[in-house]
Write a protein that holds these residues in place. Structure first.
Motif, PDB file in Angstrom:
ATOM      1  N   ILE A  98       0.848  -1.192   0.000  1.00 21.64           N
ATOM      2  CA  ILE A  98       0.000   0.000   0.000  1.00 21.64           C
ATOM      3  C   ILE A  98       0.881   1.239   0.000  1.00 21.64           C
ATOM      4  N   ASN A  99       0.342   2.352  -0.507  1.00 21.60           N
ATOM      5  CA  ASN A  99       1.156   3.569  -0.625  1.00 21.60           C
ATOM      6  C   ASN A  99       1.080   4.459   0.607  1.00 21.60           C
ATOM      7  N   SER A 100       0.069   4.266   1.473  1.00 15.32           N
ATOM      8  CA  SER A 100      -0.096   5.126   2.640  1.00 15.32           C
ATOM      9  C   SER A 100      -1.148   4.511   3.554  1.00 15.32           C
ATOM     10  N   SER A 101      -1.345   5.138   4.701  1.00 12.85           N
ATOM     11  CA  SER A 101      -2.430   4.717   5.581  1.00 12.85           C
ATOM     12  C   SER A 101      -3.738   5.316   5.078  1.00 12.85           C
ATOM     13  N   PRO A 102      -4.773   4.508   4.863  1.00 12.16           N
ATOM     14  CA  PRO A 102      -6.047   5.054   4.384  1.00 12.16           C
ATOM     15  C   PRO A 102      -6.705   5.997   5.383  1.00 12.16           C
ATOM     16  N   GLU A 103      -6.278   5.947   6.637  1.00 12.23           N
ATOM     17  CA  GLU A 103      -6.817   6.862   7.642  1.00 12.23           C
ATOM     18  C   GLU A 103      -6.384   8.302   7.370  1.00 12.23           C
ATOM     19  N   HIS A 104      -5.245   8.465   6.695  1.00 10.09           N
ATOM     20  CA  HIS A 104      -4.692   9.804   6.485  1.00 10.09           C
ATOM     21  C   HIS A 104      -5.098  10.420   5.146  1.00 10.09           C
ATOM     22  N   ASP A 105      -5.252   9.574   4.091  1.00 11.72           N
ATOM     23  CA  ASP A 105      -5.540  10.134   2.772  1.00 11.72           C
ATOM     24  C   ASP A 105      -6.240   9.077   1.930  1.00 11.72           C
ATOM     25  N   ILE A 106      -7.514   8.848   2.193  1.00 13.94           N
ATOM     26  CA  ILE A 106      -8.242   7.793   1.500  1.00 13.94           C
ATOM     27  C   ILE A 106      -8.408   8.115   0.018  1.00 13.94           C
ATOM     28  N   GLU A 107      -8.463   9.396  -0.331  1.00 18.07           N
ATOM     29  CA  GLU A 107      -8.687   9.776  -1.725  1.00 18.07           C
ATOM     30  C   GLU A 107      -7.544   9.334  -2.624  1.00 18.07           C
ATOM     31  N   ASN A 108      -6.304   9.411  -2.126  1.00 22.97           N
ATOM     32  CA  ASN A 108      -5.140   9.041  -2.921  1.00 22.97           C
ATOM     33  C   ASN A 108      -4.588   7.668  -2.561  1.00 22.97           C
ATOM     34  N   PHE A 109      -5.335   6.921  -1.756  1.00 17.43           N
ATOM     35  CA  PHE A 109      -4.873   5.597  -1.340  1.00 17.43           C
ATOM     36  C   PHE A 109      -4.847   4.630  -2.529  1.00 17.43           C
ATOM     37  N   MET A 110      -3.841   3.745  -2.513  1.00 15.71           N
ATOM     38  CA  MET A 110      -3.730   2.735  -3.567  1.00 15.71           C
ATOM     39  C   MET A 110      -3.070   1.485  -2.994  1.00 15.71           C
ATOM     40  N   ALA A 111      -3.514   0.334  -3.464  1.00 14.57           N
ATOM     41  CA  ALA A 111      -2.895  -0.946  -3.127  1.00 14.57           C
ATOM     42  C   ALA A 111      -2.495  -1.643  -4.418  1.00 14.57           C
ATOM     43  N   VAL A 112      -1.401  -2.396  -4.378  1.00 17.45           N
ATOM     44  CA  VAL A 112      -0.913  -3.151  -5.528  1.00 17.45           C
ATOM     45  C   VAL A 112      -0.695  -4.597  -5.097  1.00 17.45           C
ATOM     46  N   VAL A 113      -1.066  -5.526  -5.965  1.00 22.69           N
ATOM     47  CA  VAL A 113      -0.920  -6.948  -5.659  1.00 22.69           C
ATOM     48  C   VAL A 113      -0.108  -7.637  -6.758  1.00 22.69           C
ATOM     49  N   ILE A 114       0.773  -8.544  -6.354  1.00 28.72           N
ATOM     50  CA  ILE A 114       1.399  -9.500  -7.264  1.00 28.72           C
ATOM     51  C   ILE A 114       0.553 -10.765  -7.174  1.00 28.72           C
ATOM     52  N   PHE A 115      -0.001 -11.224  -8.298  1.00 26.58           N
ATOM     53  CA  PHE A 115      -1.013 -12.277  -8.234  1.00 26.58           C
ATOM     54  C   PHE A 115      -0.798 -13.334  -9.313  1.00 26.58           C
ATOM     55  N   GLY A 116      -1.441 -14.478  -9.081  1.00 29.73           N
ATOM     56  CA  GLY A 116      -1.561 -15.520 -10.081  1.00 29.73           C
ATOM     57  C   GLY A 116      -0.326 -16.363 -10.281  1.00 29.73           C
ATOM     58  N   PRO A 117      -0.458 -17.472 -11.006  1.00 28.21           N
ATOM     59  CA  PRO A 117       0.685 -18.368 -11.250  1.00 28.21           C
ATOM     60  C   PRO A 117       1.797 -17.712 -12.047  1.00 28.21           C
ATOM     61  N   ASN A 118       1.471 -16.648 -12.805  1.00 29.50           N
ATOM     62  CA  ASN A 118       2.497 -15.929 -13.567  1.00 29.50           C
ATOM     63  C   ASN A 118       2.992 -14.669 -12.862  1.00 29.50           C
ATOM     64  N   GLN A 119       2.526 -14.425 -11.649  1.00 25.41           N
ATOM     65  CA  GLN A 119       2.970 -13.290 -10.833  1.00 25.41           C
ATOM     66  C   GLN A 119       2.912 -11.971 -11.599  1.00 25.41           C
ATOM     67  N   ARG A 120       1.684 -11.596 -11.984  1.00 26.90           N
ATOM     68  CA  ARG A 120       1.451 -10.344 -12.673  1.00 26.90           C
ATOM     69  C   ARG A 120       1.042  -9.270 -11.666  1.00 26.90           C
ATOM     70  N   LEU A 121       0.767  -8.050 -12.157  1.00 32.36           N
ATOM     71  CA  LEU A 121       0.490  -6.907 -11.289  1.00 32.36           C
ATOM     72  C   LEU A 121      -0.924  -6.386 -11.510  1.00 32.36           C
ATOM     73  N   ALA A 122      -1.589  -6.011 -10.400  1.00 30.90           N
ATOM     74  CA  ALA A 122      -2.890  -5.353 -10.455  1.00 30.90           C
ATOM     75  C   ALA A 122      -2.950  -4.329  -9.331  1.00 30.90           C
ATOM     76  N   PHE A 123      -3.871  -3.352  -9.459  1.00 27.56           N
ATOM     77  CA  PHE A 123      -3.984  -2.312  -8.434  1.00 27.56           C
ATOM     78  C   PHE A 123      -5.439  -2.097  -8.037  1.00 27.56           C
ATOM     79  N   TYR A 124      -5.598  -1.458  -6.881  1.00 25.08           N
ATOM     80  CA  TYR A 124      -6.921  -1.099  -6.355  1.00 25.08           C
ATOM     81  C   TYR A 124      -6.893   0.342  -5.887  1.00 25.08           C
ATOM     82  N   LYS A 125      -7.957   1.091  -6.225  1.00 22.41           N
ATOM     83  CA  LYS A 125      -8.200   2.418  -5.684  1.00 22.41           C
ATOM     84  C   LYS A 125      -9.586   2.446  -5.077  1.00 22.41           C
TER      85      LYS A 125
END
Length: 410
Positions: free
Chosen positions: A189-216
């Motif tokens: 995660i890029n920050s604590s969502p308690e401090h700046d939920i508007e700009n919060f972002m999470a990134v995951v390495i996922f799947g058998p091929n270890q690709r990238l995805a994000f959440y806002k």
């Protein structure tokens, strides 16, 4: 009485400056308990104390029938003595205990940590949640079933609940438990969502091929990065950008300030020519205070000695530095007054904590796919590597864990 009131009414900025001199969390708690006014002025989590906690799940199979509360343990390596680091049980001094009702070790495991938060995933239903163990606040993330390689999820289709793309990009079916255990490699995660939920972002390495995805916030699903490249081994937020590294040591860079999502791809810097490639040489990225990027190569092997009961152990590190505005990696053999902290956490560089020394690497075990069992507690590869002397100090050698310990960074 007037003297007591004078201390209670101390300037808030001065009190916070004083609190930065309290390097152990239990001492900081005592400071907050001096009076009600100080408790209100000081945050529950000290802002000026960046010493990471080592969060340890309960080490043995408990005789319970799914209790409502789960015991976890906290250790600060910077404050712990050799006796505590070499301990065989989690009841020693310098080890503290917290109750986390949301964390039953046989159903939940941790896949990331940062900014005082844990990223927790459920094996039974694939839900993903952020949990702050200091404040007991939580935030839901999209579940495993919304990751980009998942085609369909039918919870009632026992044994074949998931339809997904496998590592050959072939459509296959798989059972729920195996997908929930192996689909998520790491979340940052890029920050604590308690401090700046508007700009919060999470990134995951996922799947058998270890690709990238994000959440806002507002997204119902994980969104894939603008690259179909594979085999990512680490990803970090650094200077308002996202950097990722794959198993070949290729660097990727993405801009997070694009309204529509992300923009970026392969960085112009080529991997070091001598870098090893394989499952026993995982890599991680660290952003530095001077603007440089570090790539850390961790070397794993099966222990030679029979008395060592871990499935594998770390025996070496290589460090490469990419200086600001440079286009070529160079080797680095001294970290100065800094420590690198790696594992399931967002890989970070921290200044030397009080009572500790610099030029070290603190590491935990995040190679779950290489472990011999996923249903029983196992020994973990945890320790401190001292670059000055080239030696390792192994931590909690004789303790088994259901899931790997993680760093909890304020």
């Amino acid at each position: 009485m007037d003297e007591i009131n004078r201390w209670a009414d101390i300037d808030e900025d001065l009190l916070k400056e004083i609190s930065k001199r309290f390097h152990a969390y239990d001492d900081y708690l005592q400071l907050r308990l001096v009076c009600k006014e100080w408790s209100l002025k000081l945050p529950k989590i000290p802002n000026g104390n960046k010493i990471p906690w080592l969060l340890l799940p309960d080490e043995t199979v408990k005789n319970h029938s799914y209790e409502d509360e789960e015991i976890y343990h906290l250790m600060q390596l910077a404050a712990a003595d050799d006796e505590t680091l070499d301990t065989c049980v989690l009841e020693e001094k310098d080890i503290y205990h917290i109750m986390l009702p949301e964390m039953q070790s046989d159903n939940k495991f941790i896949r990331g940590s940062g900014h005082g938060w844990l990223i927790v995933q459920s094996i039974s239903d694939g839900t993903m949640q952020m949990l702050n163990p200091f404040t007991n606040r939580s935030l839901d993330l999209p579940p495993v079933s919304t990751l980009p390689d998942i085609i369909d999820y039918k919870p009632d289709n026992h044994g074949d609940e998931y339809t997904l793309w496998d590592f050959r990009d072939i459509r296959v079916t798989a059972d729920r438990d195996s997908v929930h255990r192996f689909e998520v490699y790491k979340v940052i995660i890029n920050s604590s969502p308690e401090h700046d939920i508007e700009n919060f972002m999470a990134v995951v390495i996922f799947g058998p091929n270890q690709r990238l995805a994000f959440y806002k916030p507002g997204n119902m699903r994980w969104v894939e990065f603008p690259t179909r490249d594979k085999r990512f081994e680490d990803v970090i937020f650094f200077q308002e950008k996202i950097y990722a590294i794959n198993n070949y040591g290729q660097l990727y860079e993405f801009d997070t300030k694009i309204r529509a999502g992300l923009k970026g791809g392969i960085h112009e810097t080529r991997p070091p020519s001598e870098i090893p490639v394989g499952p026993h040489e995982p890599k991680c990225l660290i952003g530095c205070a001077n603007g440089s990027l570090l790539m850390l190569v961790r070397y794993l092997r099966h222990p030679f000695l029979r008395r060592i009961r871990r499935d594998f152990e770390t025996y070496k590190f290589d460090i490469y530095e990419l200086k600001r505005n440079r286009k070529e990696w160079s080797t680095l053999d001294n970290l100065g007054n800094y420590i690198l902290v790696i594992g399931f956490n967002s890989s970070v560089q921290i200044p030397v904590p009080f009572l500790s020394k610099g030029n070290q690497i603190w590491f935990t075990d995040n190679q779950t796919a290489m472990q011999s069992s996923f249903y029983d507690p196992v020994f973990q590869d945890i320790g401190i590597f001292d670059l000055d002397h080239g030696n390792f100090q192994r931590v909690l050698l004789e303790v088994k864990f259901f899931c790997p310990p993680v760093w909890l960074l304020p």
